[in-house]
Design an enzyme around this catalytic site. Structure first.
Site, PDB file in Angstrom:
ATOM      1  N   GLY A   8       0.849  -1.630  -0.110  1.00  0.00           N
ATOM      2  CA  GLY A   8       0.137   0.107  -0.005  1.00  0.00           C
ATOM      3  C   GLY A   8       1.197   1.092  -0.309  1.00  0.00           C
ATOM      4  O   GLY A   8       0.435   2.496   0.534  1.00  0.00           O
ATOM      5  N   GLY A  11      -0.782   4.573  -1.047  1.00  0.00           N
ATOM      6  CA  GLY A  11      -2.002   5.301  -0.420  1.00  0.00           C
ATOM      7  C   GLY A  11      -1.259   6.746   0.692  1.00  0.00           C
ATOM      8  O   GLY A  11       0.234   6.436   0.587  1.00  0.00           O
ATOM      9  N   GLN A  12      -1.919   6.874   1.129  1.00  0.00           N
ATOM     10  CA  GLN A  12      -1.691   8.000   2.046  1.00  0.00           C
ATOM     11  C   GLN A  12      -0.808   7.716   3.875  1.00  0.00           C
ATOM     12  O   GLN A  12       0.257   8.077   2.977  1.00  0.00           O
ATOM     13  CB  GLN A  12      -2.758   8.233   2.811  1.00  0.00           C
ATOM     14  N   ASP A  56       0.402  -8.687  -5.214  1.00  0.00           N
ATOM     15  CA  ASP A  56      -0.741  -7.966  -5.124  1.00  0.00           C
ATOM     16  C   ASP A  56      -0.608  -8.937  -3.848  1.00  0.00           C
ATOM     17  O   ASP A  56      -0.763 -10.109  -4.033  1.00  0.00           O
ATOM     18  CB  ASP A  56      -1.310  -8.802  -5.938  1.00  0.00           C
ATOM     19  N   SER A 123      -8.328  -1.712  12.147  1.00  0.00           N
ATOM     20  CA  SER A 123      -8.919  -0.741  12.218  1.00  0.00           C
ATOM     21  C   SER A 123     -10.305  -0.340  13.038  1.00  0.00           C
ATOM     22  O   SER A 123     -10.833  -1.080  13.949  1.00  0.00           O
ATOM     23  CB  SER A 123      -9.482  -0.417  10.229  1.00  0.00           C
ATOM     24  N   GLU A 125     -12.815   0.534  12.479  1.00  0.00           N
ATOM     25  CA  GLU A 125     -14.180  -0.414  11.413  1.00  0.00           C
ATOM     26  C   GLU A 125     -14.538  -1.172  12.608  1.00  0.00           C
ATOM     27  O   GLU A 125     -15.449  -1.653  12.387  1.00  0.00           O
ATOM     28  CB  GLU A 125     -14.200  -0.011  10.366  1.00  0.00           C
ATOM     29  N   TYR A 147     -15.819  -4.315   5.335  1.00  0.00           N
ATOM     30  CA  TYR A 147     -14.968  -4.049   5.206  1.00  0.00           C
ATOM     31  C   TYR A 147     -14.472  -4.303   6.488  1.00  0.00           C
ATOM     32  O   TYR A 147     -13.528  -4.447   7.199  1.00  0.00           O
ATOM     33  CB  TYR A 147     -14.745  -1.703   4.727  1.00  0.00           C
ATOM     34  N   ARG A 182      -4.880  11.993   1.339  1.00  0.00           N
ATOM     35  CA  ARG A 182      -6.117  11.312   1.470  1.00  0.00           C
ATOM     36  C   ARG A 182      -6.737  11.018  -0.049  1.00  0.00           C
ATOM     37  O   ARG A 182      -6.127  12.538  -0.403  1.00  0.00           O
ATOM     38  CB  ARG A 182      -7.618  11.862   2.218  1.00  0.00           C
TER      39      ARG A 182
HETATM   40  O1  F7E Z   1     -16.359   8.132   6.287  1.00  0.00           O
HETATM   41  C1  F7E Z   1     -20.315   9.713   6.725  1.00  0.00           C
HETATM   42  C2  F7E Z   1     -19.524   8.715   6.613  1.00  0.00           C
HETATM   43  O2  F7E Z   1     -15.300   7.172   3.801  1.00  0.00           O
HETATM   44  C3  F7E Z   1     -16.567   8.722   7.511  1.00  0.00           C
HETATM   45  C4  F7E Z   1     -10.881   4.557   6.228  1.00  0.00           C
HETATM   46  O3  F7E Z   1      -9.868   4.958   6.494  1.00  0.00           O
HETATM   47  O4  F7E Z   1     -11.613   5.582   8.718  1.00  0.00           O
HETATM   48  C5  F7E Z   1     -12.333   5.394   7.462  1.00  0.00           C
HETATM   49  O5  F7E Z   1     -13.857   4.842   6.574  1.00  0.00           O
HETATM   50  C6  F7E Z   1     -18.041   9.238   7.387  1.00  0.00           C
HETATM   51  C7  F7E Z   1     -18.681   7.868   8.054  1.00  0.00           C
HETATM   52  O6  F7E Z   1     -14.063   7.440   6.307  1.00  0.00           O
HETATM   53  C8  F7E Z   1     -20.114  11.478   3.202  1.00  0.00           C
HETATM   54  O7  F7E Z   1     -20.599   7.966   6.152  1.00  0.00           O
HETATM   55  C9  F7E Z   1     -21.050  11.478   4.979  1.00  0.00           C
HETATM   56  O8  F7E Z   1     -20.136   8.030   8.808  1.00  0.00           O
HETATM   57  O9  F7E Z   1     -14.122   9.310   5.566  1.00  0.00           O
HETATM   58  P1  F7E Z   1     -15.230   7.945   5.589  1.00  0.00           P
HETATM   59  P2  F7E Z   1     -14.764   5.974   7.320  1.00  0.00           P
HETATM   60  O10 F7E Z   1     -15.837   4.829   6.785  1.00  0.00           O
HETATM   61  O11 F7E Z   1     -14.689   5.950   8.480  1.00  0.00           O
HETATM   62  C10 F7E Z   1     -11.452   3.880   9.441  1.00  0.00           C
HETATM   63  C11 F7E Z   1     -10.855   4.225   9.925  1.00  0.00           C
HETATM   64  C12 F7E Z   1     -11.114   3.123   7.463  1.00  0.00           C
HETATM   65  O12 F7E Z   1     -10.478   2.018   8.436  1.00  0.00           O
HETATM   66  C13 F7E Z   1     -11.576   3.415   6.622  1.00  0.00           C
HETATM   67  O13 F7E Z   1      -9.836   2.086   5.404  1.00  0.00           O
HETATM   68  O14 F7E Z   1     -18.555  10.297   6.671  1.00  0.00           O
HETATM   69  N1  F7E Z   1     -19.997  10.892   5.097  1.00  0.00           N
HETATM   70  N2  F7E Z   1     -21.303  11.866   4.090  1.00  0.00           N
HETATM   71  C14 F7E Z   1     -19.351  10.113   4.273  1.00  0.00           C
HETATM   72  N3  F7E Z   1     -18.554   9.415   3.705  1.00  0.00           N
HETATM   73  C15 F7E Z   1     -17.625   9.804   2.125  1.00  0.00           C
HETATM   74  N4  F7E Z   1     -17.065   8.605   2.336  1.00  0.00           N
HETATM   75  N5  F7E Z   1     -18.788  10.012   1.276  1.00  0.00           N
HETATM   76  C16 F7E Z   1     -19.984  11.345   1.828  1.00  0.00           C
HETATM   77  O15 F7E Z   1     -20.292  12.004   1.046  1.00  0.00           O
END
Ligand code: F7E
Length: 318
Positions: A8, A11-12, A56, A123, A125, A147, A182
């Site tokens: 990776g 990536g960032q 990969d 993560s 998550e 995920y 990012r």
């Molecule tokens: O979403 C909300 C969305 O896609 C953050 C990855 O690095 O961190 C990341 O995962 C929040 C969520 O990151 C939009 O619903 C609202 O609640 O920036 P995100 P993520 O899903 O938290 C964890 C630690 C990882 O491990 C992952 O790889 O924001 N949200 N509106 C949105 N999110 C996105 N992407 N786009 C929107 O329009």
């Protein structure tokens, strides 16, 4: 000279970690996946200092070869299908790369270079529908996306290889971490990029999903230091890496627009297309163990992170 293999690397996190390890005098190897279009944006400033190895996470033979060629002292497994929203339409691919990819990398290390120290990018998550707040190393997991489920597998297989084969393997449970590097799909960068474009008259609105979700957002440049520190200890262990502060997506939007003197309500449109089938409502990490045992400390807070990203995107378009 220490040798590190990073998956990776474009990536960032891979790019910040490569910066850090090069600064420390490491020889850095990067696993390079074949893609139809190459994106070296994040590492173009250090491209000539990195040795790339074709491989990969889906292909064990390529990982074995990569470990043979690089003979690493440290392996950082940062490669993944990392966009949570895409894990619903691509659940099998996500399981293959984000989940089983960890097993393949561990297996390559076990077969070829058992004394290499291994870092797994776990993560927040994995905490998903949180069982306790704040979340710490002992908080039970309840993932809410394909995920998150794949990351739980990656986490436990890392622990299992440590316990079964005595590998020096660590899992860093990193909460959201952001930066000007990012990817544009993630909410912080989507927002800061749009704010810059709106300010410069290149865009008129910003469509977002859930504004109520809360995240513990830190700076990726700070977080890669924790990864490195984990591999410099006497014994391998798992650590939460977070700021200990949480903010809503709405706070993020407000801070980013305010930084350029605009009111977010005039531009943000909520769009169901960006809502997720199952949401993680609240993440808030407790980084005490990393602070105490690793001596790690986050340097950039939420407000400064947002400013840094907006300023970067303004400059990019000006
Ligand atoms: O979403 C909300 C969305 O896609 C953050 C990855 O690095 O961190 C990341 O995962 C929040 C969520 O990151 C939009 O619903 C609202 O609640 O920036 P995100 P993520 O899903 O938290 C964890 C630690 C990882 O491990 C992952 O790889 O924001 N949200 N509106 C949105 N999110 C996105 N992407 N786009 C929107 O329009």
């Amino acid at each position: 000279m220490k040798r590190a293999l990073i998956t990776g690397i474009t990536g960032q996190d891979g790019s910040y970690l490569a910066d850090l390890l090069l600064e420390k005098g490491y020889k850095v190897y990067g696993l390079k996946r074949r893609t139809s279009t190459e994106n070296y944006e994040n590492i173009k400033h250090i491209q000539n200092e990195i040795e790339f190895i074709s491989g990969d996470l889906d292909d064990l033979s390529s990982l074995i070869q990569a470990v043979k060629l690089s003979k690493p002292n440290e392996v950082y497994n940062l490669g993944a299908q990392s966009f949570v929203a895409d894990s619903w339409p691509q659940p099998v691919y996500t399981a293959q790369i984000t989940g089983l990819g960890v097993l393949r990398m561990l297996e390559a290390v076990k077969q070829v270079k058992q004394d290499a120290r291994f870092y797994q990018a776990s993560s927040s998550e994995m905490f998903g529908r949180v069982i306790e707040t704040p979340q710490k190393e002992t908080t039970p997991f309840y993932p809410r996306s394909p995920y998150g489920v794949a990351k739980v597998y990656g986490h436990w297989i890392t622990v299992n290889y440590r316990e079964s084969y005595d590998l020096y393997a660590c899992s860093g449970i990193l909460f959201n971490h952001e930066s000007p590097r990012r990817g544009i799909q993630f909410v912080t960068r989507k927002v800061t990029d749009a704010v810059a474009r709106i300010k410069l008259g290149l865009q008129t609105e910003l469509r977002l999903g859930n504004l109520d979700a809360k995240r513990d957002w830190g700076f990726a440049g700070d977080y890669v230091k924790a990864m490195w520190l984990m591999l410099q200890q006497e014994k391998p262990d798992d650590y939460v890496v977070a700021t200990g502060k949480t903010h809503t997506v709405r706070d993020l939007v407000e801070a980013a627009f305010a930084h350029v003197g605009l009111k977010w309500e005039d531009y943000v449109v909520q769009d169901p297309a960006f809502m997720r089938p199952a949401e993680v409502d609240l993440l808030l990490g407790n980084p005490e163990k990393a602070k105490k045992e690793l001596g790690w400390e986050p340097k950039i807070d939420f407000q400064n992170l947002v400013k840094m990203m907006v300023d970067h995107d303004l400059k990019k378009y000006s």
